[in-house]
Scaffold this motif. Structure first.
Motif, PDB file in Angstrom:
ATOM      1  N   GLN A  51      58.810 101.394  29.183  1.00  0.00           N
ATOM      2  CA  GLN A  51      59.850 100.680  28.446  1.00  0.00           C
ATOM      3  C   GLN A  51      60.048  99.249  28.943  1.00  0.00           C
ATOM      4  O   GLN A  51      60.803  98.483  28.357  1.00  0.00           O
ATOM      5  N   ALA A  52      59.399  98.903  30.039  1.00  0.00           N
ATOM      6  CA  ALA A  52      59.440  97.534  30.564  1.00  0.00           C
ATOM      7  C   ALA A  52      58.028  97.171  31.007  1.00  0.00           C
ATOM      8  O   ALA A  52      57.217  98.049  31.297  1.00  0.00           O
ATOM      9  N   SER A  53      57.749  95.893  31.031  1.00  0.00           N
ATOM     10  CA  SER A  53      56.419  95.455  31.432  1.00  0.00           C
ATOM     11  C   SER A  53      56.502  94.111  32.134  1.00  0.00           C
ATOM     12  O   SER A  53      57.501  93.413  32.045  1.00  0.00           O
ATOM     13  N   LEU A  54      55.455  93.795  32.832  1.00  0.00           N
ATOM     14  CA  LEU A  54      55.266  92.474  33.422  1.00  0.00           C
ATOM     15  C   LEU A  54      53.943  91.946  32.906  1.00  0.00           C
ATOM     16  O   LEU A  54      53.044  92.725  32.598  1.00  0.00           O
ATOM     17  N   ARG A  55      53.838  90.621  32.820  1.00  0.00           N
ATOM     18  CA  ARG A  55      52.571  90.037  32.374  1.00  0.00           C
ATOM     19  C   ARG A  55      52.299  88.768  33.167  1.00  0.00           C
ATOM     20  O   ARG A  55      53.181  88.224  33.831  1.00  0.00           O
ATOM     21  N   ALA A  56      51.084  88.306  33.078  1.00  0.00           N
ATOM     22  CA  ALA A  56      50.693  87.083  33.780  1.00  0.00           C
ATOM     23  C   ALA A  56      51.631  85.951  33.380  1.00  0.00           C
ATOM     24  O   ALA A  56      51.960  85.788  32.205  1.00  0.00           O
ATOM     25  N   GLY A  57      52.051  85.192  34.379  1.00  0.00           N
ATOM     26  CA  GLY A  57      52.941  84.070  34.131  1.00  0.00           C
ATOM     27  C   GLY A  57      54.411  84.402  34.272  1.00  0.00           C
ATOM     28  O   GLY A  57      55.249  83.500  34.297  1.00  0.00           O
ATOM     29  N   ASP A  58      54.762  85.674  34.374  1.00  0.00           N
ATOM     30  CA  ASP A  58      56.159  86.044  34.578  1.00  0.00           C
ATOM     31  C   ASP A  58      56.582  85.716  36.003  1.00  0.00           C
ATOM     32  O   ASP A  58      55.774  85.754  36.935  1.00  0.00           O
ATOM     33  N   LEU A  59      57.858  85.407  36.169  1.00  0.00           N
ATOM     34  CA  LEU A  59      58.464  85.215  37.483  1.00  0.00           C
ATOM     35  C   LEU A  59      59.524  86.290  37.652  1.00  0.00           C
ATOM     36  O   LEU A  59      60.452  86.379  36.852  1.00  0.00           O
ATOM     37  N   VAL A  60      59.368  87.114  38.671  1.00  0.00           N
ATOM     38  CA  VAL A  60      60.338  88.160  38.974  1.00  0.00           C
ATOM     39  C   VAL A  60      61.211  87.661  40.115  1.00  0.00           C
ATOM     40  O   VAL A  60      60.739  87.493  41.236  1.00  0.00           O
ATOM     41  N   VAL A  61      62.479  87.394  39.807  1.00  0.00           N
ATOM     42  CA  VAL A  61      63.432  86.939  40.816  1.00  0.00           C
ATOM     43  C   VAL A  61      64.174  88.163  41.322  1.00  0.00           C
ATOM     44  O   VAL A  61      64.884  88.824  40.560  1.00  0.00           O
ATOM     45  N   VAL A  62      63.975  88.480  42.590  1.00  0.00           N
ATOM     46  CA  VAL A  62      64.657  89.613  43.207  1.00  0.00           C
ATOM     47  C   VAL A  62      65.849  89.032  43.975  1.00  0.00           C
ATOM     48  O   VAL A  62      65.679  88.443  45.036  1.00  0.00           O
ATOM     49  N   ASP A  63      67.034  89.193  43.396  1.00  0.00           N
ATOM     50  CA  ASP A  63      68.244  88.617  43.974  1.00  0.00           C
ATOM     51  C   ASP A  63      68.804  89.554  45.039  1.00  0.00           C
ATOM     52  O   ASP A  63      68.704  90.775  44.919  1.00  0.00           O
ATOM     53  N   GLU A  64      69.399  88.965  46.078  1.00  0.00           N
ATOM     54  CA  GLU A  64      69.949  89.725  47.200  1.00  0.00           C
ATOM     55  C   GLU A  64      68.895  90.677  47.761  1.00  0.00           C
ATOM     56  O   GLU A  64      69.135  91.858  47.991  1.00  0.00           O
ATOM     57  N   ALA A  65      67.704  90.140  47.979  1.00  0.00           N
ATOM     58  CA  ALA A  65      66.550  90.945  48.383  1.00  0.00           C
ATOM     59  C   ALA A  65      66.742  91.656  49.713  1.00  0.00           C
ATOM     60  O   ALA A  65      66.084  92.665  49.969  1.00  0.00           O
ATOM     61  N   SER A  66      67.649  91.189  50.566  1.00  0.00           N
ATOM     62  CA  SER A  66      67.869  91.869  51.836  1.00  0.00           C
ATOM     63  C   SER A  66      68.511  93.231  51.643  1.00  0.00           C
ATOM     64  O   SER A  66      68.442  94.090  52.516  1.00  0.00           O
ATOM     65  N   MET A  67      69.107  93.464  50.484  1.00  0.00           N
ATOM     66  CA  MET A  67      69.790  94.728  50.225  1.00  0.00           C
ATOM     67  C   MET A  67      68.905  95.735  49.499  1.00  0.00           C
ATOM     68  O   MET A  67      69.319  96.868  49.269  1.00  0.00           O
ATOM     69  N   ALA A  82      49.607  93.299  40.108  1.00  0.00           N
ATOM     70  CA  ALA A  82      48.691  93.882  39.125  1.00  0.00           C
ATOM     71  C   ALA A  82      48.779  93.159  37.779  1.00  0.00           C
ATOM     72  O   ALA A  82      47.783  93.036  37.066  1.00  0.00           O
ATOM     73  N   ALA A  83      49.971  92.660  37.439  1.00  0.00           N
ATOM     74  CA  ALA A  83      50.167  91.991  36.155  1.00  0.00           C
ATOM     75  C   ALA A  83      49.861  90.500  36.202  1.00  0.00           C
ATOM     76  O   ALA A  83      49.786  89.852  35.167  1.00  0.00           O
ATOM     77  N   GLY A  84      49.721  89.931  37.398  1.00  0.00           N
ATOM     78  CA  GLY A  84      49.533  88.494  37.512  1.00  0.00           C
ATOM     79  C   GLY A  84      50.854  87.739  37.477  1.00  0.00           C
ATOM     80  O   GLY A  84      50.896  86.548  37.173  1.00  0.00           O
ATOM     81  N   ALA A  85      51.941  88.428  37.813  1.00  0.00           N
ATOM     82  CA  ALA A  85      53.270  87.809  37.864  1.00  0.00           C
ATOM     83  C   ALA A  85      53.554  87.335  39.286  1.00  0.00           C
ATOM     84  O   ALA A  85      52.888  87.741  40.235  1.00  0.00           O
ATOM     85  N   LYS A  86      54.530  86.466  39.427  1.00  0.00           N
ATOM     86  CA  LYS A  86      54.954  85.949  40.732  1.00  0.00           C
ATOM     87  C   LYS A  86      56.309  86.548  41.077  1.00  0.00           C
ATOM     88  O   LYS A  86      57.094  86.879  40.191  1.00  0.00           O
ATOM     89  N   ILE A  87      56.588  86.625  42.386  1.00  0.00           N
ATOM     90  CA  ILE A  87      57.885  87.123  42.854  1.00  0.00           C
ATOM     91  C   ILE A  87      58.576  86.038  43.659  1.00  0.00           C
ATOM     92  O   ILE A  87      57.951  85.365  44.481  1.00  0.00           O
ATOM     93  N   LEU A  88      59.877  85.893  43.434  1.00  0.00           N
ATOM     94  CA  LEU A  88      60.721  85.009  44.220  1.00  0.00           C
ATOM     95  C   LEU A  88      61.844  85.865  44.792  1.00  0.00           C
ATOM     96  O   LEU A  88      62.617  86.457  44.048  1.00  0.00           O
ATOM     97  N   LEU A  89      61.897  85.959  46.115  1.00  0.00           N
ATOM     98  CA  LEU A  89      62.957  86.706  46.778  1.00  0.00           C
ATOM     99  C   LEU A  89      64.087  85.746  47.113  1.00  0.00           C
ATOM    100  O   LEU A  89      63.855  84.690  47.696  1.00  0.00           O
ATOM    101  N   THR A  90      65.308  86.101  46.735  1.00  0.00           N
ATOM    102  CA  THR A  90      66.464  85.285  47.069  1.00  0.00           C
ATOM    103  C   THR A  90      67.459  86.146  47.812  1.00  0.00           C
ATOM    104  O   THR A  90      67.481  87.369  47.668  1.00  0.00           O
ATOM    105  N   GLY A  91      68.284  85.515  48.604  1.00  0.00           N
ATOM    106  CA  GLY A  91      69.310  86.258  49.311  1.00  0.00           C
ATOM    107  C   GLY A  91      69.588  85.661  50.662  1.00  0.00           C
ATOM    108  O   GLY A  91      69.049  84.624  51.042  1.00  0.00           O
ATOM    109  N   ASP A  92      70.422  86.341  51.393  1.00  0.00           N
ATOM    110  CA  ASP A  92      70.882  85.912  52.696  1.00  0.00           C
ATOM    111  C   ASP A  92      70.266  86.827  53.745  1.00  0.00           C
ATOM    112  O   ASP A  92      70.523  88.029  53.744  1.00  0.00           O
TER     113      ASP A  92
END
Length: 139
Positions: A51-67, A82-92
């Protein structure tokens, strides 16, 4: 998030997907301009069931990643890679850790470096902006 989302779509062409540990936090991301948001558990369940997907060029922002637990974060990383997406971890890195297996944000920041905001972004009133900075200075 709004400016980041606009820039990402304009320069990369992908979607910005905001993930947070709680649904309330995911709604904050939506309010800040991130069109696609979910809590981590809901996203992973939706992904596993198609029901959800990722694809090349997507940016996955993981907010409050320490939690976020290290298992969930690892699964998000595998899916994004696997999808060619990027991840950005944010948080304290000093925030409370995940309830389950400890969130790896502090370790990742120490080993790989990080960017740190020098201005409070979410509060609008000057007195609200000063409070988090005073709390940080007190620790």
């Amino acid at each position: 998030m709004g400016e980041l989302s606009d820039l990402w779509r304009e320069h990369v062409g992908g979607r910005v997907i905001g993930l947070a540990i709680s649904q309330n936090a995911a709604e904050v991301l939506r309010g800040e301009g991130c069109e696609h948001t979910a809590n981590v558990a809901a996203f992973l369940t939706a992904y596993r069931t198609g029901q959800a997907s990722l694809r090349a060029g997507d940016l996955v922002v993981v907010d409050e990643a320490s939690m976020i637990g290290s298992g969930q974060l690892a699964e998000i990383q595998v899916l994004a890679e696997a999808a060619g997406a990027k991840i950005l971890l944010t948080g304290d890195t000093e925030q409370l850790a995940a309830v389950g297996a400890a969130g790896p944000l502090g370790l990742l920041a120490r080993e790989h470096g990080y960017y740190q905001l020098t201005e409070v972004q979410r509060m609008r009133e000057p007195w609200e902006r000063a409070h988090p900075l005073r709390c940080a200075a007190a620790t």
